[in-house]
Design an enzyme around this catalytic site. Structure first.
Site, PDB file in Angstrom:
ATOM      1  N   ASP A  23      27.234 -24.107  32.968  1.00 56.67           N
ATOM      2  CA  ASP A  23      28.026 -23.030  32.334  1.00 56.67           C
ATOM      3  C   ASP A  23      27.723 -21.616  32.861  1.00 56.67           C
ATOM      4  OD1 ASP A  23      28.772 -25.258  30.944  1.00 56.67           O
ATOM      5  OD2 ASP A  23      28.082 -24.601  28.983  1.00 56.67           O
ATOM      6  N   LYS A 128      33.566 -29.227  30.086  1.00 56.31           N
ATOM      7  CA  LYS A 128      32.984 -29.919  28.927  1.00 56.31           C
ATOM      8  C   LYS A 128      33.367 -29.209  27.634  1.00 56.31           C
ATOM      9  CE  LYS A 128      28.277 -28.056  28.907  1.00 56.31           C
ATOM     10  NZ  LYS A 128      28.579 -26.945  28.043  1.00 56.31           N
ATOM     11  N   LYS A 131      28.538 -28.913  23.854  1.00 58.20           N
ATOM     12  CA  LYS A 131      27.371 -28.248  24.410  1.00 58.20           C
ATOM     13  C   LYS A 131      26.744 -29.090  25.502  1.00 58.20           C
ATOM     14  CE  LYS A 131      26.777 -25.597  20.188  1.00 58.20           C
ATOM     15  NZ  LYS A 131      28.061 -26.028  19.565  1.00 58.20           N
ATOM     16  N   CYS A 161      23.309 -25.087  25.588  1.00 57.59           N
ATOM     17  CA  CYS A 161      23.942 -26.099  26.440  1.00 57.59           C
ATOM     18  C   CYS A 161      22.978 -26.737  27.438  1.00 57.59           C
ATOM     19  CB  CYS A 161      25.147 -25.496  27.141  1.00 57.59           C
ATOM     20  SG  CYS A 161      26.468 -25.121  25.963  1.00 57.59           S
ATOM     21  N   GLN A 201       4.276 -33.106  24.797  1.00 54.90           N
ATOM     22  CA  GLN A 201       4.122 -34.541  24.519  1.00 54.90           C
ATOM     23  C   GLN A 201       4.276 -35.367  25.813  1.00 54.90           C
ATOM     24  OE1 GLN A 201       5.916 -35.858  20.692  1.00 54.90           O
ATOM     25  NE2 GLN A 201       6.976 -33.878  20.742  1.00 54.90           N
TER      26      GLN A 201
HETATM   27  N1  TIU Z   1      26.775 -22.837  27.381  1.00 48.70           N
HETATM   28  C1  TIU Z   1      26.235 -22.568  26.190  1.00 48.70           C
HETATM   29  O1  TIU Z   1      25.025 -22.494  26.036  1.00 48.70           O
HETATM   30  N2  TIU Z   1      27.113 -22.296  25.139  1.00 48.70           N
HETATM   31  C2  TIU Z   1      26.805 -21.482  24.068  1.00 48.70           C
HETATM   32  O2  TIU Z   1      27.615 -21.307  23.158  1.00 48.70           O
HETATM   33  N3  TIU Z   1      25.611 -20.837  24.097  1.00 48.70           N
HETATM   34  C3  TIU Z   1      25.157 -19.904  23.240  1.00 48.70           C
HETATM   35  O3  TIU Z   1      23.992 -19.532  23.341  1.00 48.70           O
HETATM   36  N4  TIU Z   1      25.965 -19.394  22.336  1.00 48.70           N
END
Ligand code: TIU
Length: 222
Positions: A23, A128, A131, A161, A201
């Site tokens: 992303d 996608k 997340k 994500c 862990q």
């Molecule tokens: N790609 C991703 O992490 N989407 C989110 O919405 N992240 C936030 O931190 N909001």
């Protein structure tokens, strides 16, 4: 190949490993996108672009498979449940018109990966709706077809994500490593905590390493 990583060295073969950038799109990194409408200071995320670009270029040079993801909804929002669209108190919601087009909608200017990291021919680009990179995408099948067993992760945001995708990958049998300086959060403490919980862990979710350790591994193999 071997990356000096935590909690212990990470062994991988180039042909069965993909670099997965999560992303790295304008919606999260530039002002006016989804990240900012949620109330975040998006300038924090820009800092990882140079290291991420260097890792991407070295990985391409070595001939490794690259996967880019985008968090993207279809224009009719049929893949965006109310539990996602109504969450938080954003100034603009998913699908609303913003300065870079409709927020988090596929094909809009804000949904594109930033220029510095733009995909090139032969790289996989996954849209996608969730997340995680594996939820409601064909990513697992695409990786299986190519014999991929190991995944190197970068991208944003670390605890949302990226972490979700690493956990999904681990449940599907992949060995995952997160490049520490190629991921960022709007909340620095969450990034620190996420890196720690991934490798705690005995590597319950996976490994972490600085991108310099990947570059060193690629250099010594070359
Ligand atoms: N790609 C991703 O992490 N989407 C989110 O919405 N992240 C936030 O931190 N909001």
């Amino acid at each position: 190949m071997r990356i000096e990583a935590l909690p212990f060295p990470y062994e991988f073969e180039l042909k069965s490993t993909a670099l997965v950038l999560i992303d790295m799109q304008r919606d999260f990194i530039e002002p006016g996108g989804f990240g900012e409408t949620l109330g975040n200071d998006v300038s924090l995320l820009e800092a990882i672009v140079p290291a991420t670009k260097a890792a991407l270029e070295a990985w391409r040079e070595a001939g490794g498979l690259v996967v880019h993801t985008r968090e993207a909804h279809s224009p009719d929002l049929s893949d965006c449940p109310p539990a996602k669209r109504n969450r938080g108190n954003p100034t603009l919601r998913i699908g609303d018109e913003g300065p870079m087009g409709r927020i988090l909608v596929a094909g809009e200017p804000g949904n594109q990966i930033i220029d510095a990291l733009a995909p090139v021919d032969g790289e996989i680009v996954i849209d996608k709706p969730g997340k995680g990179a594996f939820y409601a995408t064909g990513l697992h099948e695409l990786l299986q077809q190519r014999g991929i067993t190991h995944l190197l992760f970068g991208g944003v945001t670390t605890e949302v994500c990226v972490q979700t995708s690493m956990r999904e990958a681990n449940d599907r049998g992949y060995d995952g490593l997160l490049l520490e300086d190629c991921t960022e959060s709007y909340f620095p403490a969450f990034k620190t905590a996420t890196l720690a919980m991934i490798r705690a862990q005995g590597g319950i979710v996976g490994w972490t390493a600085p991108s310099a350790a990947l570059l060193a591994a690629l250099n010594s193999a070359a």
